[in-house]
Design a protein around this motif. Sequence first.
Motif, PDB file in Angstrom:
ATOM      1  N   LEU A 215     -21.739  34.679  15.482  1.00  0.00           N
ATOM      2  CA  LEU A 215     -21.477  35.493  16.671  1.00  0.00           C
ATOM      3  C   LEU A 215     -22.726  36.267  17.059  1.00  0.00           C
ATOM      4  N   GLN A 216     -23.433  36.810  16.080  1.00  0.00           N
ATOM      5  CA  GLN A 216     -24.671  37.540  16.372  1.00  0.00           C
ATOM      6  C   GLN A 216     -25.678  36.629  17.067  1.00  0.00           C
ATOM      7  N   TRP A 217     -25.818  35.401  16.578  1.00  0.00           N
ATOM      8  CA  TRP A 217     -26.742  34.448  17.216  1.00  0.00           C
ATOM      9  C   TRP A 217     -26.325  34.169  18.660  1.00  0.00           C
ATOM     10  N   ALA A 218     -25.023  34.003  18.886  1.00  0.00           N
ATOM     11  CA  ALA A 218     -24.550  33.744  20.243  1.00  0.00           C
ATOM     12  C   ALA A 218     -24.844  34.924  21.161  1.00  0.00           C
ATOM     13  N   LEU A 219     -24.630  36.142  20.675  1.00  0.00           N
ATOM     14  CA  LEU A 219     -24.914  37.319  21.489  1.00  0.00           C
ATOM     15  C   LEU A 219     -26.408  37.445  21.784  1.00  0.00           C
ATOM     16  N   ASP A 220     -27.243  36.999  20.866  1.00  0.00           N
ATOM     17  CA  ASP A 220     -28.688  37.050  21.067  1.00  0.00           C
ATOM     18  C   ASP A 220     -29.171  36.006  22.069  1.00  0.00           C
TER      19      ASP A 220
ATOM     20  N   ASP B 115     -29.314  33.470  25.499  1.00  0.00           N
ATOM     21  CA  ASP B 115     -29.295  33.734  26.937  1.00  0.00           C
ATOM     22  C   ASP B 115     -28.247  32.891  27.652  1.00  0.00           C
ATOM     23  N   LYS B 116     -27.220  32.495  26.920  1.00  0.00           N
ATOM     24  CA  LYS B 116     -26.216  31.585  27.472  1.00  0.00           C
ATOM     25  C   LYS B 116     -24.926  32.323  27.832  1.00  0.00           C
ATOM     26  N   PRO B 117     -24.204  31.839  28.845  1.00  0.00           N
ATOM     27  CA  PRO B 117     -22.857  32.373  29.092  1.00  0.00           C
ATOM     28  C   PRO B 117     -21.973  32.143  27.874  1.00  0.00           C
ATOM     29  N   LEU B 118     -21.111  33.121  27.597  1.00  0.00           N
ATOM     30  CA  LEU B 118     -20.258  33.053  26.414  1.00  0.00           C
ATOM     31  C   LEU B 118     -18.789  33.118  26.805  1.00  0.00           C
ATOM     32  N   VAL B 119     -17.962  32.424  26.027  1.00  0.00           N
ATOM     33  CA  VAL B 119     -16.520  32.643  26.004  1.00  0.00           C
ATOM     34  C   VAL B 119     -16.195  33.089  24.589  1.00  0.00           C
ATOM     35  N   LEU B 120     -15.630  34.295  24.450  1.00  0.00           N
ATOM     36  CA  LEU B 120     -15.311  34.838  23.133  1.00  0.00           C
ATOM     37  C   LEU B 120     -13.801  34.941  22.981  1.00  0.00           C
ATOM     38  N   ASP B 121     -13.290  34.365  21.893  1.00  0.00           N
ATOM     39  CA  ASP B 121     -11.847  34.321  21.662  1.00  0.00           C
ATOM     40  C   ASP B 121     -11.576  34.517  20.180  1.00  0.00           C
ATOM     41  N   ALA B 122     -10.315  34.778  19.861  1.00  0.00           N
ATOM     42  CA  ALA B 122      -9.803  34.740  18.487  1.00  0.00           C
ATOM     43  C   ALA B 122     -10.664  35.587  17.536  1.00  0.00           C
ATOM     44  N   ASP B 123     -11.200  34.952  16.475  1.00  0.00           N
ATOM     45  CA  ASP B 123     -11.912  35.723  15.457  1.00  0.00           C
ATOM     46  C   ASP B 123     -13.209  36.324  15.973  1.00  0.00           C
ATOM     47  N   ALA B 124     -13.776  35.787  17.025  1.00  0.00           N
ATOM     48  CA  ALA B 124     -14.944  36.437  17.626  1.00  0.00           C
ATOM     49  C   ALA B 124     -14.555  37.823  18.134  1.00  0.00           C
ATOM     50  N   LEU B 125     -13.367  37.952  18.691  1.00  0.00           N
ATOM     51  CA  LEU B 125     -12.887  39.252  19.177  1.00  0.00           C
ATOM     52  C   LEU B 125     -12.568  40.180  18.014  1.00  0.00           C
ATOM     53  N   ASN B 126     -11.991  39.636  16.954  1.00  0.00           N
ATOM     54  CA  ASN B 126     -11.692  40.467  15.782  1.00  0.00           C
ATOM     55  C   ASN B 126     -12.975  40.986  15.131  1.00  0.00           C
ATOM     56  N   LEU B 127     -14.007  40.149  15.098  1.00  0.00           N
ATOM     57  CA  LEU B 127     -15.291  40.600  14.554  1.00  0.00           C
ATOM     58  C   LEU B 127     -15.897  41.680  15.438  1.00  0.00           C
ATOM     59  N   LEU B 128     -15.787  41.526  16.748  1.00  0.00           N
ATOM     60  CA  LEU B 128     -16.264  42.567  17.665  1.00  0.00           C
ATOM     61  C   LEU B 128     -15.539  43.881  17.425  1.00  0.00           C
ATOM     62  N   ALA B 129     -14.213  43.782  17.235  1.00  0.00           N
ATOM     63  CA  ALA B 129     -13.408  44.989  17.058  1.00  0.00           C
ATOM     64  C   ALA B 129     -13.849  45.777  15.838  1.00  0.00           C
ATOM     65  N   GLY B 130     -14.321  45.102  14.807  1.00  0.00           N
ATOM     66  CA  GLY B 130     -14.711  45.777  13.571  1.00  0.00           C
ATOM     67  C   GLY B 130     -16.171  46.142  13.488  1.00  0.00           C
ATOM     68  N   ALA B 131     -16.937  45.882  14.555  1.00  0.00           N
ATOM     69  CA  ALA B 131     -18.379  46.108  14.483  1.00  0.00           C
ATOM     70  C   ALA B 131     -18.884  46.783  15.754  1.00  0.00           C
ATOM     71  N   PRO B 132     -19.013  48.110  15.764  1.00  0.00           N
ATOM     72  CA  PRO B 132     -19.489  48.807  16.963  1.00  0.00           C
ATOM     73  C   PRO B 132     -20.834  48.309  17.454  1.00  0.00           C
ATOM     74  N   GLU B 133     -21.693  47.896  16.524  1.00  0.00           N
ATOM     75  CA  GLU B 133     -23.018  47.436  16.942  1.00  0.00           C
ATOM     76  C   GLU B 133     -22.932  46.132  17.736  1.00  0.00           C
ATOM     77  N   LEU B 134     -21.981  45.276  17.387  1.00  0.00           N
ATOM     78  CA  LEU B 134     -21.805  44.038  18.142  1.00  0.00           C
ATOM     79  C   LEU B 134     -21.228  44.332  19.531  1.00  0.00           C
ATOM     80  N   ARG B 135     -20.301  45.278  19.604  1.00  0.00           N
ATOM     81  CA  ARG B 135     -19.744  45.651  20.906  1.00  0.00           C
ATOM     82  C   ARG B 135     -20.828  46.229  21.815  1.00  0.00           C
TER      83      ARG B 135
END
Length: 479
Positions: A310-315, A317-337
């Motif tokens: 997920l960190q690599w995807a956020l880094d 320059d591509k459009p992203l679709v984030l679903d399922a566990d990607a959202l759960n990982l975001l929820a637990g990581a303020p730095e990713l949000r």
Amino acid sequence: MYYPVKQLRNLERQHLAQGLPLMQRAGQAAADFVSQRFGSAAQLLVVAGPGNNGGDALVTARLLKQRGYTVHLLFRGEVDRLPADAAAAWREWQAAGGLVVDKIPPHPVTAVIDGGFGIGLNRPLDADWKTLIAAVNALQRPLLALDVPSGIAADSGARLGAAMHARWTLSFIGRARGLATGAARDHVGELHCDTLGLDLTTTPPPICCSRQLAAKTRLPRETDSHKGRFGTVAVLGGSAGMAGAALLAGRAALHAGAGKVLLGLLDPQAPSVDPLQAELMLGPAEPQRLAPADVLVVGPGLGPTGGPLLQWALDSDKPLVLDADALNLLAGAPELRHHLAVRAHPCLLTPHPSEAARLLGVDTAAVQADRYHAARSLASGLAATVLLKGAGSIVDDGHHTAVNPSGSAALANAGQGDVLSGLLGALLAQGLAPWQAANLGAWVHGAASDALVANDGRLVTPASEVLLAVDRLLGAQRA
């Protein structure tokens, strides 16, 4: 098209100030609606509440009585506290010889007219109203709700303790936005609207309909084309025991028009080929292998260890679709949000209510109590387009809001979110903006299921069949 309650009230006030008899027009519209469906031998129960919606019901009752119907009026309120127009309607009902009953009549009722609260209810119902609603619902007779079924919050669609089950809901002036989402979807029945003769062309509703937005979206498919014109989608996920989620997303992306689909699978024991869709290119979830993709779909079967991916995807320059566990990982990581919020490239989030709750730091009930607010909060806070799934999925990009009418409980089975995320990835890869992709994707996904149900009356529409039906519906979007 749908309106928030504040705007409906403003429209009502503006036109009442011009001296327009809106309550009389509403009663006329409701009486005509009933007359078109039931002969004058019908026994009608009219429930009138303590405000202007009760006044609409009183006018309806009087007009139907004058047409020869037997009308039993059950009034719940205080006559001395009725608003002016409703008080006038009460006096007209009495002058017409109308009587009031204090309970549901023992003889058979043909149909019920619900004028309890309309758009005015914003608090939980008291015990008396809950008891009355339960008794009316127990009649199992056709029910026409005026404006909003009693017990439904007009702005959010939440059920406030109990709610009337309507066969039809007749909105006046415009449709309240809460009728299109959440618990309301089980109570509204067929939704009709009478503008009461008002010209609303200069007052466009702020809540769009995904179906109407989808109808305006085209997917160009020139004959002189090749796969490179339709983009490459990479699906990142498929950890141990969850390869099926990534496979469903990949198949959906292929059937939704992506030129190529790469699957980056985390499970080292994952298959190297999909026997049902050999066109998919399966392999390990290695950034260098996935880098050529135009769009990244992150989350289907990702699992709790997918943070680095997920960190690599956020880094990227591509459009992203984030679903399922990607959202759960975001929820637990303020730095990713934070990373997502300041990212310069498009992102589309597809949370279900529990995932949305985790991202917002609230419980699921709070999300469902006001789905519009939850979607806007996520979109604004994360600088993304959000598709909040559920009955009446909501699309919000922080500036615009739409609600999707398609789909049913036939979609309540595993894999549907994976299909939707793959579908959205393909639409982004074909050049649609996130707002367009989210609305077209939400509508097509639900409509594909609806088409399968309409074809053979099935109880459920498995995700693997929905993605094939999506393909056929998207064919109509070709330019």
